[in-house]
Design an enzyme around this catalytic site. Sequence first.
Site, mmCIF file in Angstrom:
data_model
loop_
_atom_site.group_PDB
_atom_site.id
_atom_site.type_symbol
_atom_site.label_atom_id
_atom_site.label_comp_id
_atom_site.label_asym_id
_atom_site.label_seq_id
_atom_site.Cartn_x
_atom_site.Cartn_y
_atom_site.Cartn_z
ATOM 1 N N GLU A 166 -36.930 4.823 -42.737
ATOM 2 C CA GLU A 166 -38.171 4.631 -43.498
ATOM 3 C C GLU A 166 -37.951 4.125 -44.925
ATOM 4 O O GLU A 166 -38.203 4.837 -45.902
ATOM 5 C CB GLU A 166 -38.957 5.947 -43.547
ATOM 6 C CG GLU A 166 -39.388 6.435 -42.184
ATOM 7 C CD GLU A 166 -40.385 7.591 -42.248
ATOM 8 O OE1 GLU A 166 -40.597 8.141 -43.347
ATOM 9 O OE2 GLU A 166 -40.961 7.924 -41.207
ATOM 10 N N GLU A 354 -39.530 8.815 -34.462
ATOM 11 C CA GLU A 354 -40.068 10.081 -34.963
ATOM 12 C C GLU A 354 -41.544 10.160 -34.657
ATOM 13 O O GLU A 354 -42.285 9.192 -34.858
ATOM 14 C CB GLU A 354 -39.938 10.194 -36.499
ATOM 15 C CG GLU A 354 -38.589 10.552 -37.021
ATOM 16 C CD GLU A 354 -38.584 10.702 -38.544
ATOM 17 O OE1 GLU A 354 -39.642 10.998 -39.151
ATOM 18 O OE2 GLU A 354 -37.508 10.510 -39.122
#
Length: 444
Positions: A166, A354
């Site tokens: 991320e 995720e």
Amino acid sequence: MQVQDFGDSFYWGVSSAAYQTEGAYIKDGKGLSIWDKFVSEKGKIYQNQHANTACDFYHRYAEDIGILKQLGIDNFRFSISWPRIFPEGSGTVNQKGLDFYKRVIDSCLENDITPWITLYHWDLPLALSHKGGWTNRDIIGWFSDFVDTCSRAYGDQVNHWMVLNEPLVFTGAGYFLGIHAPGMQGLLPFLSTVHHAAMCQAAGGRVLRSNLPKAEIGTTFSCTMVEPMSNHHKDLSATRRVDALLNRLFIEPALGLGYPVDYFHSLHRIEKYMRPDDEIALQFEFDFIGLQNYTREIIRHSFFTPYIHARQVDAEKRRVPTTLMRWEVYPESIYHILKLFHQRYNLDKIIITENGAAFKDFWRNGKIEDPQRKHYLKQYIAQCLRAKQEGVPLAGYFVWTLTDNFEWAEGYQPTFGLVHVDHSTQKRTIKSSGRWYSKFVSGL
Ligand code: FCB
């Protein structure tokens, strides 16, 4: 919905990260990371909590991998702490740090669990931060050396690699908003950091490819479904800017599309940090793209918010169901994100690296009941199946996360685990959601 609907080769797993679980923050020669420093500053973290011990995964990895085995979860995504390998960020390798991940990998393989390595999940060596960290272009070299060392050390045992976790979150929260380590604020640190992270994303991919030609190489992106609050043209253009930031900023340069300046003009200032050949150097053909989705946001125009002139309408104000993170529970969000990335970029392989939820857990007769988490996972997984059945090349799904752990600025308050951890004793207790996921992935 049954696990068979996803096909035999689908990867089911759980994800975790070094800083959130390992503890042992100064053990066996490990150097400090920017997070070790950030948590020691008063007022940065909920109740001034820290991850000096966290889940003590450093000493209890065998127990946790044993739990994965017991649950029948075949894929384990974890990250490597850069300052454990290079205490000073570059230069001398800490052999004891290298040995630790070797033990983790061996333990996975002995239990027939496939290790998936993330190379950077936000714990930059503090020594490099003193030299400017992500704002310093030299990070491309430092990071490439780190990737080179890890891929040589583990490449014969590990086939699945992710370069960054991320990048928008560690650049945005760490260098623009200042709510994550290292706590910097401002457009310029943010933009330089974005560019260097995007360069490292591709450079890391190239190092992996050249050292491990057969490896499956990916990287991960946070992505959020965004919708305008109204059809007013100002809300529509605010939503386009937020979408550029949240969903386009890091994937587009890798695909050769450049930064999404047409959608968000303030980004053009990033050009200041670019050198003549950078547009090419930003590109890398990943074997898979990891998407991480939790929620959706409703966006409205906001005159007073600098640069982006947009803001989100909080889920609580909208009176919709939320998790402990105050994120809206909106299962269709993962479906929309999968469809969006498929339609926009025609990717060959997508993995949800995720997805998960923080909810309160309840003890009943010595067991933990967490029906909301189970319900959340079931609904989100069903939306993944819907996207897959409509042609999205979805190849895997990883729950965030195995054990309740240190949730960055929020500390230990929001629990995401399939397994409860009593942080005073380190005792692990599998939650009902963990038992459910286990049954589901085992086809029972
Ligand atoms: C993601 C992070 C992960 C965890 C979850 C809840 O943004 O990658 O470390 O904090 O959110």
